[in-house]
Design an enzyme around this catalytic site. Structure first.
Site, mmCIF file in Angstrom:
data_model
loop_
_atom_site.group_PDB
_atom_site.id
_atom_site.type_symbol
_atom_site.label_atom_id
_atom_site.label_comp_id
_atom_site.label_asym_id
_atom_site.label_seq_id
_atom_site.Cartn_x
_atom_site.Cartn_y
_atom_site.Cartn_z
ATOM 1 N N GLU A 36 0.847 -1.206 0.000
ATOM 2 C CA GLU A 36 0.000 0.000 0.000
ATOM 3 C C GLU A 36 0.877 1.249 0.000
ATOM 4 O O GLU A 36 0.602 2.216 0.706
ATOM 5 C CB GLU A 36 -0.932 0.014 1.222
ATOM 6 N N CYS B 175 -11.213 0.994 6.620
ATOM 7 C CA CYS B 175 -10.770 2.332 7.003
ATOM 8 C C CYS B 175 -11.371 3.424 6.133
ATOM 9 O O CYS B 175 -11.494 4.566 6.565
ATOM 10 C CB CYS B 175 -9.248 2.414 6.949
#
Lengths: 618, 618
Positions: free
Chosen positions: B296, B395
């Site tokens: 990520e 998230c």
């Protein structure tokens, strides 16, 4: 009887085993010597340093390494078995004997063998099939035993150990046993091969059970999807190789083996179709496969970024296993083409010139000089600026080694009608011909017949797909142009007859399919089977090769042994929003001709940047 | 006193808090309504369904969700706090009160708060700083409390809870305490903000300790490198944002906050330089950041593949946090440009039109229709063909929600000399001006002055960088061309005075920097701040958009409310080796004009393929 890495029963072509091909010089002889003198001793040293071999003697509390570390010892043993089959070597023999003894001593009386599970303080046997790699390790154990059996030692201790382990696997995972399989395929082709060596039907049956279970969604869904462990769809229902690349090709190899032994044409056709689609859409120009770092997986069709290429060395080893099996099954020249491409541009790329470091991932574009691997401990990352001596997951060095030791097995096949040469190495093949060549340094390949024949037989020579323009064959004073594929001469050959195949090995530009977005507006340079690359050490005053542009109007030339292209360097601003209303028109400095190097030699001259695909446009 | 999402002490510009900007219609009002009516209730439902909220009441054995699930409750509370500060809402107020009560009840008497650690049968407190996310969760708790305090409730229960937790953090991780930090930054900006709200010096000191420790290699080296948790080099020694994108920008936000409060110009300069270099080399045209799925993370310079774009929604939220702070510090229009771009093309893209599903990763190119997310359970993958209702790592929905609820806070700033408008929304700003506009649907922005001034003051209007050709300002009957940056009119303004800014919002082609290899030979289409995309549902008879080529000689046009480009479709062979000696010259079918859509609206019409960067070449 000695035989090659694969010995199918019904295939169209029969392998000529490595004992019947003697490589006497050239590219692959050099690599086989490097394997014997440097790579194998280097692996032995690291298996000692890391304690992965000692795990077999030590108690569970002392165990070191990842859950699959046993497999490295087995792949090392396979490499040693092929190497010792190639020629005697007392020092390597001693290492082999000592290691096999250690492995055998760790086997339980019921055949179970793992340093990671089943002992006091460890998780129980078969308690983590997804990630535990127990069956995967046993698969590699079996492959090592098959290599030993096929190189003249069918009663070797290692073969006994592997059979005992395989018997336990059949008892445990049979039709009435645990209805599951390993998260990482490899035991599937291994069991079929063990069946071929021993004739034990239950190994074949067990391989079929494992194959049939795969794809029925037994293993859990994870972030990467069930495709990761090839458990999303059954092998025979798939349309293209997908998911984790090594898992995909090891499984495909097993499926082809099984199809061959059971006459399952539908399965063979399915894997063949998948392979063809994969070759057309999911393979790098180097032959490398797998474009995703995250899950070490195939990308979608045409997702082949050179800078984030994963192209794992082990995936290429598995890709060769698949292509070889398909070559035997169909005699498809595209399979031999891919084997050649992959051997020269991935397998030969992984080991350093000194044989003491290896690429795990084989990028086609290094943009920036990144971290240097620690020389004293296993590298935690599969990528490094230069090759690393060892990895925490160190699957690639042993895979390279076992492939190099057995590479003669990929050279030739026979059928009832004659001999087929797929790869060109100087040496003798099957007692029937002697090959003299400097290939791939030049394209002239002389094949001299070594025996008088009473009946006519066919000599078939592969003309690679890249040799579409100007390949010639000379027989008995006559020369004619030949097309890619197999050119076959059927004659009553006499000892001393000579055939000369000339392949055009001038350097050439190669253009990508328009759907490979990541390399639009780029060319690669190839020469014969070799892919070339631009490395920053050959461009004065530049750490980066990313500002270099190639003139596509000037074909690459070979001069003074160097491949040269005409290049210029862009002058680009450093700090601005990188998207603009106007097409970029940067100033450029003419660099004249710059040299390229064979891709497999890159990163042997210190940290550098590199690219295979060279932009022609801004 | 009510204030914006950030309230620095020394910065050049002062934020105009969301209470002083009233958005009365248009693009962002619609999204704020969607947030209130759909997104917030949707989040509440999933926090119930997943049991993540119930974790605060339940015993440790019943705990569900990942190690960081508490943070989703806190981000939800932050979103609710901003939303309730925007306007009263009894239903949302009830959810807020109930949730805060549950959180408060779970807090230990010493201030410790986590559902994941420290209870019977759980690992001890602070025993897994790398992956445990305890301090990360407390950071989000503090941000929620700051939002509540800044919206008129400085004595709220949530503020008390957060302060008690922050006090414990200071006691535990102070100069004499555990000399480490969380694997995931966010507590750093949170503590500075809590200091701003409370005046408690120890929070600022603790933030500085955490910042100073980061980069000293306290956390372990892992496969992704220590850059993953920003622990490879100290923040002030870095040259560009790198590693895990969300971690990088959250940390950078904290560094700017700290630099502001302590007058640390060197630190501010360092982060500013890193940001500029990042914007020039590591940002997608959408404003998205992070090109690597695996970790990520930011890719290397110019590694911005559209098809493997990660461009995490949360990273964009963090990127806006950074840009806003830099805008306040320097008044740099590039920061406001990036905020606008990111809001319109990532934050607005993530939520579905119905507010009940979200993109986690925001790809710029979907090649194939892949798996559809399960509607009934959290999606295990951050990528899906269409938006997913919820994720195992969820998230992004709460991050979108808190950003939408507080978006008015990014519209304007003040300094001693006047008012600066950075974003154009219809509504009233700071009691000083009223804005009327249909922007971005058209480019005309009317600003009417709402008060009589005794002294002259400056009204500054941002002219975006993309408006370099033809932007005009009209004041008092005079019209003139204005350049990108801030155009400032200093006058003794009278109530009813009007300023008209006209931005050219004709659709336009955008060309990439020559070093962004993945999009060479491609153009994007933009219109005003909106990035456009080609979606397969708009191309008759095609699942794939990858065979479409755009004619770059025909500029995109706006007709009947649609942006149209001239296109053709290539006819490409299906099964062959994808690298050839000749440049590709496929046949093509003229498609005439095809419509593009604003990127943020894509994937709302069922499964589709899509691309932002459109090839002009083969």
């Amino acid at each position: 009887m000695i035989d090659g890495p694969v010995r199918p029963r019904r295939s169209r072509l029969r392998p000529v085993g490595p004992d019947r091909v003697r490589i006497t010089g050239g590219f692959w002889a050099e690599l086989q010597e490097r394997n014997r003198d440097a790579i194998l001793p280097h692996i032995a040293e690291w298996l000692d340093r890391t304690g992965w071999l000692a795990n077999f003697a030590n108690g569970p509390a002392e165990r070191r390494g990842r859950e699959f570390s046993d497999s490295e010892i087995y792949k090392f043993l396979e490499a040693l078995a092929w190497e010792l089959g190639r020629e005697e070597n007392p020092k390597l023999q001693e290492i082999y004997d000592k290691s096999v003894k250690a492995v055998a001593a760790a086997q339980k009386t019921d055949g179970y063998l793992s340093t990671r599970f089943g002992r006091e303080g460890q998780e129980p046997r078969w308690s983590d099939l997804e990630w535990g790699h127990e069956l995967y390790c046993i698969g590699h154990l079996i492959q090592a035993a098959v290599a030993r059996a096929r190189t003249g030692h069918p009663g070797d201790l290692l073969v006994q150990v592997a059979q005992k382990a395989a018997d336990l696997v059949c008892d445990t995972f049979g039709a009435d046993g645990i209805a599951s399989m390993d998260g990482h395929p490899v035991i599937e082709p291994a069991l079929v091969e063990l069946y071929r060596v021993t004739g034990e039907q239950r190994y074949l049956d067990q391989a079929r059970l494992f194959l049939d279970r795969r794809g029925t969604r037994i293993l859990p869904d994870i972030e990467f999807g069930r495709a990761y462990w090839q458990d999303e769809v059954p092998v025979r229902d798939n349309t293209v190789f997908h998911g984790h690349a090594v898992r995909a090709v090891y499984l495909a190899a097993g499926a082809i083996d099984l199809a061959d032994e059971t006459g399952d044409e539908e399965l063979l056709d399915a894997v063949t179709r998948q392979w063809r689609r994969t070759v057309a859409r999911r393979v790098y120009v180097t032959g490398g496969i797998g474009s995703r770092h995250q899950d070490e997986a195939f990308g979608e069709d045409f997702v082949l970024p050179p800078d984030r290429a994963y192209s794992e060395t082990c995936a290429s080893v598995g890709s060769i296993m698949v292509a070889w099996r398909l070559l035997l099954a169909h005699g498809d020249p595209a399979a031999a083409d891919l084997i050649e491409r992959t051997l020269f541009n991935v397998v030969a790329t992984s080991p350093a010139a000194d044989g003491k470091a290896f690429f795990y991932a084989n990028t086609l574009h290094r943009r920036a000089i990144g971290p240097l691997p620690d020389q004293d401990r296993p590298n935690p990352r599969p990528t490094a600026t230069v090759r690393a001596p060892w990895y925490e997951v160190s699957c690639c060095p042993t895979n390279v080694s076992r492939t190099l030791a057995s590479v003669a097995g990929y050279v030739a096949t026979e059928d009832d009608d004659g001999l087929q040469l797929h790869q060109y190495v100087p040496g003798t093949v099957a007692g029937r011909v002697t090959v003299t060549t400097r290939y791939p340094a030049d394209g002239e390949i002389h094949i001299r017949v070594d025996e008088d024949a009473d009946e006519p037989w066919s000599l078939s020579l592969r003309v690679p797909a890249w040799a579409g323009d100007g390949a010639t064959l000379t027989v008995g004073g006559h020369t004619w142009e030949v097309e890619p594929g197999y050119v076959t001469e059927r004659r009553r050959w006499r000892r001393g007859d000579e055939v000369v195949l000339c392949l055009p090995v001038e350097p050439r530009f190669t253009h990508p399919d328009p759907r490979v977005d990541a390399i639009r507006g780029c060319v690669a340079v190839e020469r014969g089977p070799l892919v070339y690359a631009l490395e920053s050490v050959d461009v004065p005053g530049a750490d980066s090769v990313d500002e270099i542009r190639i003139d596509p109007e000037h074909a690459p030339v070979l001069r003074g042994g160097q491949v040269l292209v005409r290049a210029r360097r862009l002058t680009l601003s450093d700090e601005d929003w990188p998207y603009a209303a106007a097409p970029p028109r940067p100033a450029a400095e003419d660099l004249g001709e710059v040299p390229l190097i064979p891709y497999h030699t890159w990163a042997n001259r210190g940290p550098s940047t590199m690219r295979v695909w060279l932009p022609t446009l801004c």
